[in-house]
Motif scaffolding. Structure first.
Motif, PDB file in Angstrom:
ATOM      1  N   GLN A 163      43.124  45.702  37.699  1.00  0.00           N
ATOM      2  CA  GLN A 163      42.165  46.250  36.746  1.00  0.00           C
ATOM      3  C   GLN A 163      42.779  46.459  35.373  1.00  0.00           C
ATOM      4  O   GLN A 163      42.207  47.132  34.511  1.00  0.00           O
ATOM      5  CB  GLN A 163      41.619  47.574  37.294  1.00  0.00           C
ATOM      6  CG  GLN A 163      40.882  47.386  38.617  1.00  0.00           C
ATOM      7  CD  GLN A 163      40.459  48.708  39.243  1.00  0.00           C
ATOM      8  OE1 GLN A 163      40.682  49.770  38.676  1.00  0.00           O
ATOM      9  NE2 GLN A 163      39.849  48.639  40.422  1.00  0.00           N
ATOM     10  N   GLY A 164      43.942  45.891  35.174  1.00  0.00           N
ATOM     11  CA  GLY A 164      44.627  45.925  33.894  1.00  0.00           C
ATOM     12  C   GLY A 164      45.549  44.725  33.812  1.00  0.00           C
ATOM     13  O   GLY A 164      45.775  44.029  34.808  1.00  0.00           O
ATOM     14  N   ILE A 170      35.172  42.005  33.945  1.00  0.00           N
ATOM     15  CA  ILE A 170      36.319  41.727  34.814  1.00  0.00           C
ATOM     16  C   ILE A 170      35.853  41.348  36.218  1.00  0.00           C
ATOM     17  O   ILE A 170      36.392  40.428  36.842  1.00  0.00           O
ATOM     18  CB  ILE A 170      37.253  42.944  34.866  1.00  0.00           C
ATOM     19  CG1 ILE A 170      37.847  43.226  33.492  1.00  0.00           C
ATOM     20  CG2 ILE A 170      38.375  42.725  35.880  1.00  0.00           C
ATOM     21  CD1 ILE A 170      38.683  44.487  33.430  1.00  0.00           C
ATOM     22  N   ARG A 171      34.829  42.033  36.706  1.00  0.00           N
ATOM     23  CA  ARG A 171      34.340  41.743  38.055  1.00  0.00           C
ATOM     24  C   ARG A 171      33.739  40.344  38.136  1.00  0.00           C
ATOM     25  O   ARG A 171      33.872  39.659  39.168  1.00  0.00           O
ATOM     26  CB  ARG A 171      33.301  42.782  38.457  1.00  0.00           C
ATOM     27  CG  ARG A 171      32.812  42.592  39.889  1.00  0.00           C
ATOM     28  CD  ARG A 171      32.123  43.824  40.416  1.00  0.00           C
ATOM     29  NE  ARG A 171      31.816  43.678  41.824  1.00  0.00           N
ATOM     30  CZ  ARG A 171      31.491  44.676  42.622  1.00  0.00           C
ATOM     31  NH1 ARG A 171      31.435  45.916  42.143  1.00  0.00           N
ATOM     32  NH2 ARG A 171      31.220  44.477  43.893  1.00  0.00           N
ATOM     33  N   ALA A 172      33.080  39.899  37.057  1.00  0.00           N
ATOM     34  CA  ALA A 172      32.513  38.548  37.048  1.00  0.00           C
ATOM     35  C   ALA A 172      33.608  37.488  37.051  1.00  0.00           C
ATOM     36  O   ALA A 172      33.467  36.437  37.677  1.00  0.00           O
ATOM     37  CB  ALA A 172      31.608  38.377  35.830  1.00  0.00           C
ATOM     38  N   ARG A 173      34.708  37.789  36.373  1.00  0.00           N
ATOM     39  CA  ARG A 173      35.797  36.820  36.284  1.00  0.00           C
ATOM     40  C   ARG A 173      36.701  36.868  37.505  1.00  0.00           C
ATOM     41  O   ARG A 173      37.232  35.848  37.933  1.00  0.00           O
ATOM     42  CB  ARG A 173      36.614  37.082  35.025  1.00  0.00           C
ATOM     43  CG  ARG A 173      35.835  36.879  33.722  1.00  0.00           C
ATOM     44  CD  ARG A 173      36.684  37.187  32.504  1.00  0.00           C
ATOM     45  NE  ARG A 173      37.852  36.327  32.440  1.00  0.00           N
ATOM     46  CZ  ARG A 173      38.807  36.429  31.512  1.00  0.00           C
ATOM     47  NH1 ARG A 173      38.720  37.371  30.595  1.00  0.00           N
ATOM     48  NH2 ARG A 173      39.831  35.606  31.505  1.00  0.00           N
ATOM     49  N   VAL A 195      39.177  41.282  42.900  1.00  0.00           N
ATOM     50  CA  VAL A 195      39.909  42.487  42.511  1.00  0.00           C
ATOM     51  C   VAL A 195      39.177  43.735  42.950  1.00  0.00           C
ATOM     52  O   VAL A 195      39.770  44.678  43.460  1.00  0.00           O
ATOM     53  CB  VAL A 195      40.123  42.501  40.975  1.00  0.00           C
ATOM     54  CG1 VAL A 195      40.605  43.880  40.525  1.00  0.00           C
ATOM     55  CG2 VAL A 195      41.130  41.439  40.580  1.00  0.00           C
ATOM     56  N   PHE A 196      37.865  43.745  42.774  1.00  0.00           N
ATOM     57  CA  PHE A 196      37.088  44.930  43.096  1.00  0.00           C
ATOM     58  C   PHE A 196      36.545  44.889  44.518  1.00  0.00           C
ATOM     59  O   PHE A 196      36.206  45.924  45.068  1.00  0.00           O
ATOM     60  CB  PHE A 196      35.941  45.079  42.094  1.00  0.00           C
ATOM     61  CG  PHE A 196      36.419  45.331  40.694  1.00  0.00           C
ATOM     62  CD1 PHE A 196      36.859  46.582  40.323  1.00  0.00           C
ATOM     63  CD2 PHE A 196      36.463  44.307  39.767  1.00  0.00           C
ATOM     64  CE1 PHE A 196      37.311  46.827  39.035  1.00  0.00           C
ATOM     65  CE2 PHE A 196      36.916  44.535  38.474  1.00  0.00           C
ATOM     66  CZ  PHE A 196      37.346  45.795  38.109  1.00  0.00           C
ATOM     67  N   ALA A 197      36.487  43.727  45.115  1.00  0.00           N
ATOM     68  CA  ALA A 197      35.944  43.638  46.470  1.00  0.00           C
ATOM     69  C   ALA A 197      36.906  44.199  47.501  1.00  0.00           C
ATOM     70  O   ALA A 197      36.483  44.760  48.507  1.00  0.00           O
ATOM     71  CB  ALA A 197      35.627  42.187  46.806  1.00  0.00           C
TER      72      ALA A 197
END
Length: 489
Positions: free
Chosen positions: A338-339, A467-470, A474-476
Protein backbone atom coordinates in the motif's frame (compact mmCIF):
# COMPACT_ATOMS: atom_id res chain seq x y z
CA UNK A 1 4.09 -22.35 9.38
CA UNK A 2 3.10 -25.99 9.68
CA UNK A 3 -0.33 -27.26 10.54
CA UNK A 4 0.90 -28.11 14.03
CA UNK A 5 1.86 -24.48 14.58
CA UNK A 6 -1.58 -23.10 13.80
CA UNK A 7 -3.46 -22.23 16.98
CA UNK A 8 -6.93 -23.62 17.49
CA UNK A 9 -9.61 -21.33 16.14
CA UNK A 10 -7.43 -19.95 13.35
CA UNK A 11 -8.11 -21.24 9.85
CA UNK A 12 -5.60 -21.52 7.01
CA UNK A 13 -6.11 -18.03 5.61
CA UNK A 14 -5.69 -16.42 9.00
CA UNK A 15 -2.59 -18.52 9.68
CA UNK A 16 -1.18 -17.30 6.38
CA UNK A 17 -1.90 -13.73 7.41
CA UNK A 18 -0.06 -14.35 10.68
CA UNK A 19 2.87 -15.86 8.82
CA UNK A 20 2.96 -12.87 6.49
CA UNK A 21 3.04 -10.54 9.43
CA UNK A 22 5.85 -12.46 11.09
CA UNK A 23 7.80 -12.12 7.88
CA UNK A 24 7.08 -8.41 7.75
CA UNK A 25 8.78 -7.90 11.10
CA UNK A 26 12.07 -9.49 10.00
CA UNK A 27 14.89 -7.01 10.08
CA UNK A 28 13.76 -4.95 13.06
CA UNK A 29 15.88 -5.16 16.17
CA UNK A 30 14.20 -5.52 19.54
CA UNK A 31 16.36 -2.86 21.14
CA UNK A 32 13.85 -1.12 23.42
CA UNK A 33 14.06 -2.29 27.02
CA UNK A 34 11.69 -1.93 29.96
CA UNK A 35 13.21 1.35 31.17
CA UNK A 36 12.85 2.98 27.75
CA UNK A 37 9.36 1.67 27.05
CA UNK A 38 8.14 2.92 30.43
CA UNK A 39 9.51 6.39 29.76
CA UNK A 40 8.14 6.46 26.21
CA UNK A 41 4.74 5.65 27.68
CA UNK A 42 5.10 8.40 30.28
CA UNK A 43 6.44 10.91 27.78
CA UNK A 44 3.61 10.23 25.37
CA UNK A 45 1.13 11.36 28.01
CA UNK A 46 3.00 14.57 28.88
CA UNK A 47 3.41 17.24 26.23
CA UNK A 48 3.23 20.93 25.58
CA UNK A 49 -0.54 20.64 26.01
CA UNK A 50 0.05 20.48 29.77
CA UNK A 51 2.91 22.94 30.08
CA UNK A 52 1.44 25.60 27.77
CA UNK A 53 -2.12 24.69 26.73
CA UNK A 54 -3.47 24.25 30.25
CA UNK A 55 -3.53 28.03 30.75
CA UNK A 56 -6.25 28.44 28.13
CA UNK A 57 -8.24 25.52 29.53
CA UNK A 58 -8.06 26.88 33.09
CA UNK A 59 -9.38 30.26 31.95
CA UNK A 60 -12.34 28.51 30.29
CA UNK A 61 -13.30 26.07 33.06
CA UNK A 62 -11.56 27.08 36.27
CA UNK A 63 -10.88 24.35 38.86
CA UNK A 64 -13.36 21.99 37.17
CA UNK A 65 -10.63 21.38 34.59
CA UNK A 66 -9.25 18.91 37.14
CA UNK A 67 -12.41 16.84 36.76
CA UNK A 68 -12.18 17.08 32.97
CA UNK A 69 -8.65 15.65 33.03
CA UNK A 70 -9.74 12.86 35.36
CA UNK A 71 -12.67 11.86 33.12
CA UNK A 72 -10.63 12.02 29.93
CA UNK A 73 -7.91 10.07 31.70
CA UNK A 74 -10.36 7.21 32.22
CA UNK A 75 -11.25 7.28 28.50
CA UNK A 76 -7.57 7.27 27.56
CA UNK A 77 -7.08 4.26 29.83
CA UNK A 78 -9.88 2.43 28.00
CA UNK A 79 -8.23 3.20 24.67
CA UNK A 80 -4.84 2.03 25.88
CA UNK A 81 -6.24 -1.18 27.36
CA UNK A 82 -7.99 -1.90 24.08
CA UNK A 83 -4.67 -1.37 22.31
CA UNK A 84 -2.93 -3.50 24.92
CA UNK A 85 -5.26 -6.44 24.33
CA UNK A 86 -4.55 -6.24 20.60
CA UNK A 87 -0.82 -5.97 21.22
CA UNK A 88 -0.81 -9.10 23.35
CA UNK A 89 -2.79 -10.89 20.66
CA UNK A 90 -0.09 -10.00 18.14
CA UNK A 91 2.71 -7.51 18.98
CA UNK A 92 3.56 -6.01 15.60
CA UNK A 93 5.42 -2.91 14.50
CA UNK A 94 2.52 -1.72 12.33
CA UNK A 95 0.35 -1.74 15.47
CA UNK A 96 -3.13 -0.25 15.05
CA UNK A 97 -2.68 0.19 11.30
CA UNK A 98 -2.05 -3.53 11.02
CA UNK A 99 -4.97 -4.37 13.30
CA UNK A 100 -7.31 -2.19 11.25
CA UNK A 101 -6.08 -3.92 8.10
CA UNK A 102 -6.66 -7.39 9.51
CA UNK A 103 -9.81 -6.87 11.55
CA UNK A 104 -11.71 -4.11 9.74
CA UNK A 105 -10.51 -4.57 6.18
CA UNK A 106 -7.72 -3.33 3.89
CA UNK A 107 -9.29 0.07 3.28
CA UNK A 108 -9.20 0.99 6.97
CA UNK A 109 -5.64 -0.26 7.33
CA UNK A 110 -4.62 1.80 4.33
CA UNK A 111 -6.28 4.98 5.60
CA UNK A 112 -5.03 4.49 9.16
CA UNK A 113 -1.43 3.95 8.10
CA UNK A 114 -1.26 7.00 5.86
CA UNK A 115 -3.26 9.18 8.24
CA UNK A 116 -1.03 8.33 11.18
CA UNK A 117 2.02 9.02 9.04
CA UNK A 118 0.63 12.43 8.13
CA UNK A 119 -0.29 13.07 11.76
CA UNK A 120 3.32 12.69 12.86
CA UNK A 121 4.72 14.63 9.90
CA UNK A 122 2.45 17.57 10.70
CA UNK A 123 3.13 17.22 14.42
CA UNK A 124 6.86 17.11 13.73
CA UNK A 125 6.59 20.29 11.66
CA UNK A 126 4.85 22.18 14.44
CA UNK A 127 7.00 20.86 17.25
CA UNK A 128 10.37 21.49 15.62
CA UNK A 129 9.22 25.01 14.77
CA UNK A 130 8.06 25.48 18.35
CA UNK A 131 11.42 24.19 19.61
CA UNK A 132 13.21 26.75 17.43
CA UNK A 133 11.07 29.53 18.89
CA UNK A 134 11.93 28.38 22.44
CA UNK A 135 15.64 28.72 21.62
CA UNK A 136 15.05 32.41 20.95
CA UNK A 137 14.18 32.85 24.62
CA UNK A 138 17.90 32.58 25.38
CA UNK A 139 19.37 33.62 22.02
CA UNK A 140 16.93 35.97 20.29
CA UNK A 141 19.44 36.78 17.55
CA UNK A 142 19.55 33.18 16.29
CA UNK A 143 17.28 32.83 13.20
CA UNK A 144 14.36 30.50 13.87
CA UNK A 145 14.86 28.60 10.63
CA UNK A 146 18.46 27.72 11.52
CA UNK A 147 17.51 26.21 14.88
CA UNK A 148 14.68 24.24 13.23
CA UNK A 149 17.12 22.93 10.64
CA UNK A 150 19.66 21.85 13.25
CA UNK A 151 17.04 20.06 15.36
CA UNK A 152 15.48 18.26 12.38
CA UNK A 153 18.81 17.05 10.99
CA UNK A 154 20.10 16.00 14.42
CA UNK A 155 16.99 13.96 15.26
CA UNK A 156 17.03 12.46 11.77
CA UNK A 157 20.52 11.04 12.30
CA UNK A 158 19.65 9.85 15.80
CA UNK A 159 16.82 7.78 14.35
CA UNK A 160 19.08 6.33 11.65
CA UNK A 161 21.76 5.07 14.02
CA UNK A 162 19.64 2.59 16.00
CA UNK A 163 16.32 2.15 17.73
CA UNK A 164 18.22 1.86 21.00
CA UNK A 165 19.58 5.40 20.61
CA UNK A 166 16.06 6.66 19.82
CA UNK A 167 14.81 5.01 23.00
CA UNK A 168 17.66 6.43 25.07
CA UNK A 169 17.07 9.98 23.82
CA UNK A 170 13.34 9.64 24.44
CA UNK A 171 14.09 8.37 27.94
CA UNK A 172 15.97 11.53 28.84
CA UNK A 173 13.46 13.84 27.17
CA UNK A 174 10.73 12.22 29.26
CA UNK A 175 12.90 12.38 32.36
CA UNK A 176 13.13 16.17 32.02
CA UNK A 177 9.34 16.50 31.85
CA UNK A 178 8.73 14.12 34.74
CA UNK A 179 11.34 15.80 36.94
CA UNK A 180 9.86 19.26 36.28
CA UNK A 181 6.33 18.19 37.23
CA UNK A 182 7.37 16.25 40.33
CA UNK A 183 9.55 19.18 41.39
CA UNK A 184 6.64 21.59 40.99
CA UNK A 185 4.35 19.31 43.00
CA UNK A 186 6.87 18.92 45.83
CA UNK A 187 7.54 22.65 45.98
CA UNK A 188 3.79 23.32 45.98
CA UNK A 189 3.16 20.86 48.80
CA UNK A 190 5.94 22.52 50.78
CA UNK A 191 4.39 25.96 50.27
CA UNK A 192 0.91 24.73 51.25
CA UNK A 193 2.05 22.87 54.38
CA UNK A 194 5.03 24.90 55.60
CA UNK A 195 4.08 28.30 54.24
CA UNK A 196 7.53 29.25 52.96
CA UNK A 197 8.17 31.68 50.05
CA UNK A 198 6.16 34.78 49.25
CA UNK A 199 3.26 32.56 48.12
CA UNK A 200 2.91 31.05 51.57
CA UNK A 201 0.53 33.73 52.87
CA UNK A 202 -1.98 33.39 50.02
CA UNK A 203 -1.63 29.78 48.87
CA UNK A 204 -4.56 27.60 49.90
CA UNK A 205 -6.40 24.59 48.62
CA UNK A 206 -9.60 26.61 49.14
CA UNK A 207 -8.78 28.40 45.86
CA UNK A 208 -10.31 25.33 44.20
CA UNK A 209 -13.83 26.33 45.30
CA UNK A 210 -13.81 29.85 46.74
CA UNK A 211 -13.32 31.84 43.51
CA UNK A 212 -16.72 31.26 41.94
CA UNK A 213 -17.03 27.65 43.01
CA UNK A 214 -15.61 24.47 41.50
CA UNK A 215 -17.63 25.11 38.30
CA UNK A 216 -17.25 28.89 37.89
CA UNK A 217 -18.12 28.76 34.17
CA UNK A 218 -20.84 26.15 34.60
CA UNK A 219 -20.96 22.57 33.34
CA UNK A 220 -20.98 23.90 29.78
CA UNK A 221 -17.64 25.59 30.27
CA UNK A 222 -16.16 22.35 31.56
CA UNK A 223 -17.56 20.36 28.63
CA UNK A 224 -16.06 22.78 26.12
CA UNK A 225 -12.58 22.10 27.51
CA UNK A 226 -12.81 18.37 26.79
CA UNK A 227 -11.38 18.90 23.30
CA UNK A 228 -8.39 20.79 24.74
CA UNK A 229 -7.85 18.02 27.26
CA UNK A 230 -8.12 15.29 24.62
CA UNK A 231 -5.57 17.07 22.44
CA UNK A 232 -3.13 17.09 25.35
CA UNK A 233 -3.09 13.28 25.29
CA UNK A 234 -2.45 12.88 21.57
CA UNK A 235 0.52 10.51 21.00
CA UNK A 236 -0.16 8.44 24.12
CA UNK A 237 -0.73 5.54 21.72
CA UNK A 238 2.87 5.75 20.44
CA UNK A 239 3.87 2.95 22.80
CA UNK A 240 1.93 0.62 20.49
CA UNK A 241 4.21 1.44 17.56
CA UNK A 242 7.20 0.22 19.60
CA UNK A 243 5.73 -3.29 19.95
CA UNK A 244 7.77 -4.77 17.11
CA UNK A 245 11.02 -3.49 18.60
CA UNK A 246 10.47 -4.15 22.30
CA UNK A 247 12.76 -6.72 23.88
CA UNK A 248 9.94 -8.39 25.81
CA UNK A 249 6.63 -6.94 24.59
CA UNK A 250 4.47 -9.51 26.38
CA UNK A 251 5.81 -8.31 29.73
CA UNK A 252 6.84 -4.70 29.19
CA UNK A 253 3.84 -3.32 27.28
CA UNK A 254 1.13 -4.37 29.80
CA UNK A 255 3.16 -2.78 32.60
CA UNK A 256 3.49 0.46 30.63
CA UNK A 257 -0.23 0.55 29.80
CA UNK A 258 -1.34 -0.24 33.36
CA UNK A 259 0.57 2.79 34.62
CA UNK A 260 -1.67 5.16 32.61
CA UNK A 261 -4.11 5.91 35.51
CA UNK A 262 -1.46 6.89 38.04
CA UNK A 263 0.52 8.82 35.41
CA UNK A 264 -2.52 10.90 34.57
CA UNK A 265 -3.47 11.19 38.22
CA UNK A 266 -0.03 12.46 39.22
CA UNK A 267 1.16 14.48 36.25
CA UNK A 268 -2.13 16.08 35.26
CA UNK A 269 -4.64 15.96 38.11
CA UNK A 270 -2.03 16.27 40.85
CA UNK A 271 -0.12 19.06 39.12
CA UNK A 272 -3.27 21.07 38.43
CA UNK A 273 -4.50 20.73 42.02
CA UNK A 274 -1.18 22.10 43.30
CA UNK A 275 -0.93 24.89 40.70
CA UNK A 276 -4.47 26.16 41.27
CA UNK A 277 -3.92 26.01 45.02
CA UNK A 278 -0.83 28.19 44.73
CA UNK A 279 -2.40 30.64 42.27
CA UNK A 280 -6.13 31.46 42.05
CA UNK A 281 -7.49 30.23 38.73
CA UNK A 282 -8.62 33.75 37.82
CA UNK A 283 -4.97 34.80 37.47
CA UNK A 284 -4.18 32.31 34.69
CA UNK A 285 -4.30 33.65 31.15
CA UNK A 286 -4.45 31.90 27.74
CA UNK A 287 -1.06 31.66 26.10
CA UNK A 288 0.81 31.87 29.42
CA UNK A 289 2.11 28.65 30.96
CA UNK A 290 0.46 27.97 34.34
CA UNK A 291 3.78 26.53 35.46
CA UNK A 292 5.50 29.87 34.79
CA UNK A 293 2.77 31.65 36.77
CA UNK A 294 3.16 29.20 39.67
CA UNK A 295 6.96 29.49 39.73
CA UNK A 296 6.65 33.28 39.68
CA UNK A 297 4.16 33.20 42.57
CA UNK A 298 6.51 31.05 44.62
CA UNK A 299 9.29 33.53 43.92
CA UNK A 300 11.63 31.46 41.78
CA UNK A 301 13.19 33.90 39.30
CA UNK A 302 14.43 31.04 37.15
CA UNK A 303 10.92 29.62 36.80
CA UNK A 304 10.33 30.95 33.29
CA UNK A 305 13.69 29.64 32.12
CA UNK A 306 13.04 26.23 33.68
CA UNK A 307 9.65 25.90 32.01
CA UNK A 308 11.12 27.08 28.69
CA UNK A 309 13.74 24.33 28.91
CA UNK A 310 11.05 21.77 29.73
CA UNK A 311 8.78 22.73 26.83
CA UNK A 312 11.84 22.70 24.56
CA UNK A 313 12.47 19.11 25.68
CA UNK A 314 8.79 18.27 25.16
CA UNK A 315 8.83 19.67 21.63
CA UNK A 316 12.02 17.82 20.71
CA UNK A 317 10.59 14.65 22.25
CA UNK A 318 7.53 14.92 20.03
CA UNK A 319 9.62 15.54 16.93
CA UNK A 320 11.86 12.59 17.84
CA UNK A 321 8.78 10.38 18.15
CA UNK A 322 7.58 11.66 14.80
CA UNK A 323 10.82 10.69 13.10
CA UNK A 324 10.59 7.24 14.64
CA UNK A 325 6.94 6.46 13.90
CA UNK A 326 6.73 7.87 10.36
CA UNK A 327 9.50 5.63 9.07
CA UNK A 328 7.85 2.56 10.61
CA UNK A 329 4.42 3.44 9.23
CA UNK A 330 5.78 3.92 5.70
CA UNK A 331 7.56 0.57 5.89
CA UNK A 332 4.43 -1.17 7.14
CA UNK A 333 2.43 0.30 4.25
CA UNK A 334 5.11 -0.72 1.76
CA UNK A 335 5.31 -4.27 3.11
CA UNK A 336 1.59 -4.61 2.52
CA UNK A 337 1.77 -3.20 -1.01
CA UNK A 338 0.00 0.00 0.00
CA UNK A 339 3.05 2.20 -0.38
CA UNK A 340 6.20 2.36 -2.56
CA UNK A 341 8.16 -0.86 -2.25
CA UNK A 342 11.41 1.05 -1.81
CA UNK A 343 10.34 1.92 1.74
CA UNK A 344 10.75 -1.71 2.83
CA UNK A 345 14.53 -1.42 2.95
CA UNK A 346 16.30 -1.37 6.29
CA UNK A 347 19.79 -0.39 7.31
CA UNK A 348 22.12 -2.88 8.95
CA UNK A 349 21.01 -1.54 12.32
CA UNK A 350 17.38 -2.32 11.46
CA UNK A 351 16.09 1.21 10.81
CA UNK A 352 13.89 2.19 7.82
CA UNK A 353 16.30 4.54 6.05
CA UNK A 354 14.20 5.80 3.15
CA UNK A 355 10.95 6.08 5.09
CA UNK A 356 12.65 8.18 7.76
CA UNK A 357 14.45 10.25 5.12
CA UNK A 358 11.28 11.09 3.20
CA UNK A 359 9.44 11.94 6.40
CA UNK A 360 12.31 14.15 7.56
CA UNK A 361 12.29 15.90 4.19
CA UNK A 362 8.58 16.67 4.58
CA UNK A 363 9.28 18.11 8.00
CA UNK A 364 11.93 20.38 6.51
CA UNK A 365 9.48 21.57 3.88
CA UNK A 366 7.04 22.34 6.66
CA UNK A 367 9.60 24.47 8.46
CA UNK A 368 10.09 26.47 5.27
CA UNK A 369 6.32 26.85 4.85
CA UNK A 370 6.02 28.06 8.41
CA UNK A 371 8.74 30.63 7.74
CA UNK A 372 7.11 31.90 4.57
CA UNK A 373 3.36 31.77 5.28
CA UNK A 374 1.37 33.90 7.67
CA UNK A 375 0.47 32.01 10.86
CA UNK A 376 -3.26 31.88 10.07
CA UNK A 377 -2.70 30.08 6.79
CA UNK A 378 -0.32 27.60 8.40
CA UNK A 379 -2.83 26.83 11.14
CA UNK A 380 -5.10 25.19 8.55
CA UNK A 381 -2.36 22.62 7.99
CA UNK A 382 -1.39 22.24 11.64
CA UNK A 383 -4.96 21.74 12.84
CA UNK A 384 -5.21 18.46 10.95
CA UNK A 385 -3.03 16.83 13.60
CA UNK A 386 -5.87 16.81 16.13
CA UNK A 387 -8.52 15.05 14.06
CA UNK A 388 -6.01 12.62 12.50
CA UNK A 389 -4.72 11.66 15.94
CA UNK A 390 -8.24 10.85 17.12
CA UNK A 391 -8.76 8.74 13.99
CA UNK A 392 -6.06 6.40 15.31
CA UNK A 393 -7.95 6.09 18.61
CA UNK A 394 -11.21 5.35 16.76
CA UNK A 395 -9.50 2.62 14.73
CA UNK A 396 -8.00 1.09 17.89
CA UNK A 397 -11.44 0.86 19.51
CA UNK A 398 -13.22 -0.42 16.38
CA UNK A 399 -10.50 -3.03 15.81
CA UNK A 400 -10.82 -4.11 19.42
CA UNK A 401 -14.59 -4.55 19.08
CA UNK A 402 -14.12 -6.69 15.96
CA UNK A 403 -11.33 -8.67 17.62
CA UNK A 404 -13.44 -9.50 20.69
CA UNK A 405 -16.29 -10.59 18.45
CA UNK A 406 -13.96 -12.91 16.54
CA UNK A 407 -12.64 -14.32 19.84
CA UNK A 408 -16.17 -14.99 21.07
CA UNK A 409 -16.88 -16.85 17.83
CA UNK A 410 -13.77 -18.99 18.35
CA UNK A 411 -12.08 -17.67 15.22
CA UNK A 412 -9.12 -15.93 16.90
CA UNK A 413 -7.12 -16.79 20.05
CA UNK A 414 -7.94 -14.79 23.16
CA UNK A 415 -5.41 -12.29 24.45
CA UNK A 416 -4.07 -12.78 27.98
CA UNK A 417 -4.34 -9.03 28.65
CA UNK A 418 -8.05 -8.34 28.35
CA UNK A 419 -9.71 -4.97 28.45
CA UNK A 420 -11.95 -4.62 31.53
CA UNK A 421 -15.65 -4.12 30.88
CA UNK A 422 -15.40 -4.83 27.16
CA UNK A 423 -17.17 -4.35 24.83
CA UNK A 424 -19.06 -1.66 26.76
CA UNK A 425 -15.93 0.27 27.64
CA UNK A 426 -14.97 0.44 23.97
CA UNK A 427 -18.42 1.78 23.08
CA UNK A 428 -18.21 4.35 25.89
CA UNK A 429 -14.83 5.57 24.64
CA UNK A 430 -16.13 5.81 21.05
CA UNK A 431 -19.16 7.80 22.20
CA UNK A 432 -16.92 10.14 24.16
CA UNK A 433 -14.71 10.78 21.12
CA UNK A 434 -17.88 11.47 19.13
CA UNK A 435 -18.89 14.06 21.75
CA UNK A 436 -15.51 15.77 21.44
CA UNK A 437 -15.80 15.91 17.65
CA UNK A 438 -19.23 17.54 17.98
CA UNK A 439 -17.71 20.10 20.35
CA UNK A 440 -15.00 20.81 17.79
CA UNK A 441 -17.70 21.69 15.32
CA UNK A 442 -19.32 24.07 17.81
CA UNK A 443 -16.13 25.82 18.88
CA UNK A 444 -15.04 28.29 16.17
CA UNK A 445 -11.41 28.06 17.31
CA UNK A 446 -11.32 24.28 16.88
CA UNK A 447 -13.68 23.99 13.90
CA UNK A 448 -10.82 24.43 11.45
CA UNK A 449 -9.63 20.96 12.49
CA UNK A 450 -12.69 19.48 10.80
CA UNK A 451 -12.23 21.37 7.52
CA UNK A 452 -9.15 19.38 6.56
CA UNK A 453 -10.66 15.94 7.23
CA UNK A 454 -12.96 15.74 4.15
CA UNK A 455 -10.13 16.82 1.85
CA UNK A 456 -7.82 14.15 3.21
CA UNK A 457 -10.68 11.64 3.10
CA UNK A 458 -11.21 12.25 -0.61
CA UNK A 459 -7.49 11.80 -1.26
CA UNK A 460 -7.51 8.51 0.63
CA UNK A 461 -10.62 7.12 -1.10
CA UNK A 462 -9.44 8.04 -4.59
CA UNK A 463 -5.90 6.73 -4.06
CA UNK A 464 -7.25 3.51 -2.52
CA UNK A 465 -9.39 2.69 -5.54
CA UNK A 466 -6.63 3.65 -7.97
CA UNK A 467 -4.16 1.31 -6.27
CA UNK A 468 -6.77 -1.43 -5.94
CA UNK A 469 -7.60 -1.19 -9.66
CA UNK A 470 -3.94 -1.51 -10.58
CA UNK A 471 -3.00 -4.14 -7.97
CA UNK A 472 -6.14 -5.91 -6.72
CA UNK A 473 -4.11 -8.68 -5.10
CA UNK A 474 -2.64 -6.23 -2.59
CA UNK A 475 -5.97 -5.59 -0.93
CA UNK A 476 -7.55 -8.99 -1.55
CA UNK A 477 -5.05 -10.92 0.56
CA UNK A 478 -6.13 -9.34 3.86
CA UNK A 479 -9.89 -9.27 3.31
CA UNK A 480 -10.57 -12.59 5.03
CA UNK A 481 -11.71 -11.65 8.52
CA UNK A 482 -13.63 -8.50 7.60
CA UNK A 483 -15.47 -10.23 4.77
CA UNK A 484 -16.35 -13.33 6.74
CA UNK A 485 -17.60 -11.31 9.66
CA UNK A 486 -19.79 -9.31 7.28
CA UNK A 487 -21.22 -12.54 5.88
CA UNK A 488 -22.32 -13.58 9.39
CA UNK A 489 -24.30 -10.36 9.97
Amino acid sequence: MTSEQVEPGIDGDEAAAESAQNASEEGYQRGLGNRQIQMIAIGGAIGTGLFLGAGKAISKAGPSLILAYAVVGIIIFFIMRALGELLMYRPVSGSFSEYARELLGPFFGYVTGWTYWLFWVVTGITEVTAAASYVQYWWPSVPQWSSALVFTVALYFVNLISVKLFGELEFWFSMVKVTAIIGMILIGIGVLTLGFSKAGDTASITHLWHDGGFFPKGIGGTLMTLQIVMFAFLAVELVGVTAGESKDPKTVLPKAINTVPWRIGLFYVGALIIIMSLVPWTEFKPGVSPFVAAFAKVGLPLGAGIVNFVVLSAALSSCNSGMYSTGRMLRDLALNGQGPKIFTRLTRSGTPLLGTTVSGAFMLVGVWINYQWPSNAFNYVVSFATISGMWAWIMILCSHLRYRRAVNLGRLPASDFRMPGAPWTSWIALAFIGLVIVEMGIDKDARVSLYCAPIWGVIMVVSYFVIRARRPEVFAKRDTLAEREAERV
